[in-house]
Design an enzyme around this catalytic site. Structure first.
Site, PDB file in Angstrom:
ATOM      1  N   LYS A  11       0.857  -1.203   0.000  1.00  0.00           N
ATOM      2  CA  LYS A  11       0.000   0.000   0.000  1.00  0.00           C
ATOM      3  C   LYS A  11       0.887   1.245   0.000  1.00  0.00           C
ATOM      4  O   LYS A  11       1.984   1.204  -0.559  1.00  0.00           O
ATOM      5  CB  LYS A  11      -0.987  -0.062   1.177  1.00  0.00           C
ATOM      6  CG  LYS A  11      -1.730  -1.413   1.215  1.00  0.00           C
ATOM      7  CD  LYS A  11      -2.889  -1.465   2.149  1.00  0.00           C
ATOM      8  CE  LYS A  11      -3.522  -2.858   2.066  1.00  0.00           C
ATOM      9  NZ  LYS A  11      -4.725  -2.976   2.888  1.00  0.00           N
ATOM     10  N   SER A 217      -6.050  -9.268   7.183  1.00  0.00           N
ATOM     11  CA  SER A 217      -5.470  -9.560   8.502  1.00  0.00           C
ATOM     12  C   SER A 217      -4.822 -10.950   8.579  1.00  0.00           C
ATOM     13  O   SER A 217      -4.819 -11.568   9.643  1.00  0.00           O
ATOM     14  CB  SER A 217      -6.512  -9.380   9.611  1.00  0.00           C
ATOM     15  OG  SER A 217      -6.964  -8.032   9.638  1.00  0.00           O
TER      16      SER A 217
HETATM   17  O1  LIG Z   1      -5.717  -5.331   1.788  1.00  0.00           O
HETATM   18  C1  LIG Z   1      -4.975  -6.252   2.063  1.00  0.00           C
HETATM   19  C2  LIG Z   1      -4.010  -6.752   1.072  1.00  0.00           C
HETATM   20  O2  LIG Z   1      -4.273  -6.244  -0.190  1.00  0.00           O
HETATM   21  C3  LIG Z   1      -4.980  -6.892   3.398  1.00  0.00           C
HETATM   22  O3  LIG Z   1      -4.469  -5.983   4.302  1.00  0.00           O
HETATM   23  P1  LIG Z   1      -4.149  -6.461   5.817  1.00  0.00           P
HETATM   24  O4  LIG Z   1      -3.346  -7.734   5.698  1.00  0.00           O
HETATM   25  O5  LIG Z   1      -3.357  -5.327   6.390  1.00  0.00           O
HETATM   26  O6  LIG Z   1      -5.460  -6.689   6.476  1.00  0.00           O
END
Ligand SMILES: O=C(CO)COP(=O)(O)O
Length: 254
Positions: A11, A217
């Protein structure tokens, strides 16, 4: 043959220096600790770091590079956008399409997502198509229908050859970044339902061979049980992919 994949979606995190350090650590840990070739590893850094990371992982055949987004346009006057051919030219092999954060914050609809997938595929880049329901849909017990509809309005419009190139990621929105993982049973039943829908849209063999990742998660504590499910072929990892130890431990859960 269905491929197992663990992909890290960074991200909008890390500086250039942090990104280099993180990938070097992952690269070394994967070389040292991951034996066999039953899992492919993908890192998905922000655009500015793609080129340098592509070079960094060149010597490690298990590591692959993804981008977080791609323009639906080929080239031209689209300020701020990044085309599939640009991504291709710096060694990108995969691209995320349909992530819930892009759908939500950038109003990306089915029509645009299909165009993005087609633009990537035209350059030989494999889309990782994300789908998944919000909490209210899950609570109304409409989640199977909702996700099937997401597939019908996008993936269904790919040719058989195009479909063969894509990866599916199921990411229930209520599990993303919340610490509230879907149970392995919830993941399994949705993945099986996605595979059934894909079988209807394409054919049983193509659906059987399709890699379907779970995201939301996932962490070193729950990855083993999730990956043990017959229809869960790996993970799309957010937060835990920003820590080399956690990410490598998730890869080792296969
Ligand atoms: O959106 C995600 C991967 O693209 C999942 O994020 P998390 O693992 O932080 O929940």
């Amino acid at each position: 043959m269905r491929k197992n994949i663990v992909a890290g979606n960074w991200k909008m995190n890390k500086t250039y220096q942090d990104a280099q350090a993180l990938v070097s650590e992952i690269d070394n840990m994967v070389k040292d600790e991951v034996s066999g070739d039953n899992v492919e590893v993908i890192v998905t850094p922000p655009f500015p770091f793609l080129h340098s990371i592509s070079k960094l992982i060149q010597g490690n055949s298990r590591m692959h590079l993804a981008a977080q987004d791609v323009s639906a346009h080929e080239s031209g006057a689209y300020t701020g956008e990044v085309s599939a051919s640009m991504l291709k030219s710096v060694g990108v092999e995969y691209v995320l399409v349909g992530h819930s954060e892009r759908r939500q914050y950038h109003n990306e609809d089915a029509d645009l997502l299909l165009k993005k997938m087609k633009a990537a595929l035209a350059q030989g880049i494999k889309p990782i198509f994300c789908c998944g329901e919000p909490l209210e849909v899950r609570e109304a017990d409409d989640h199977f229908k909702y996700v099937a509809q997401q597939l019908r309005e996008t993936v269904a419009h790919l040719s058989n050859e195009e479909f063969d190139q894509i990866v599916i990621a199921y990411e229930p929105i209520w599990a993303i970044g919340t610490g509230r993982t879907a149970s392995s049973a919830q993941a399994q039943e949705m993945h099986a339902s996605i595979r059934e829908e894909l079988s209807r849209l394409f054919n049983a063999e193509a659906a059987y061979n399709k890699t379907i990742l779970y995201g939301g998660s996932a962490n070193p504590g729950n990855a083993k049980e999730l990956f043990a499910q017959p229809d869960v072929d790996g993970g799309l990892i957010g937060g835990a992919s920003l820590k080399s130890r956690d990410f490598t431990d998730i890869i080792k859960s296969f």
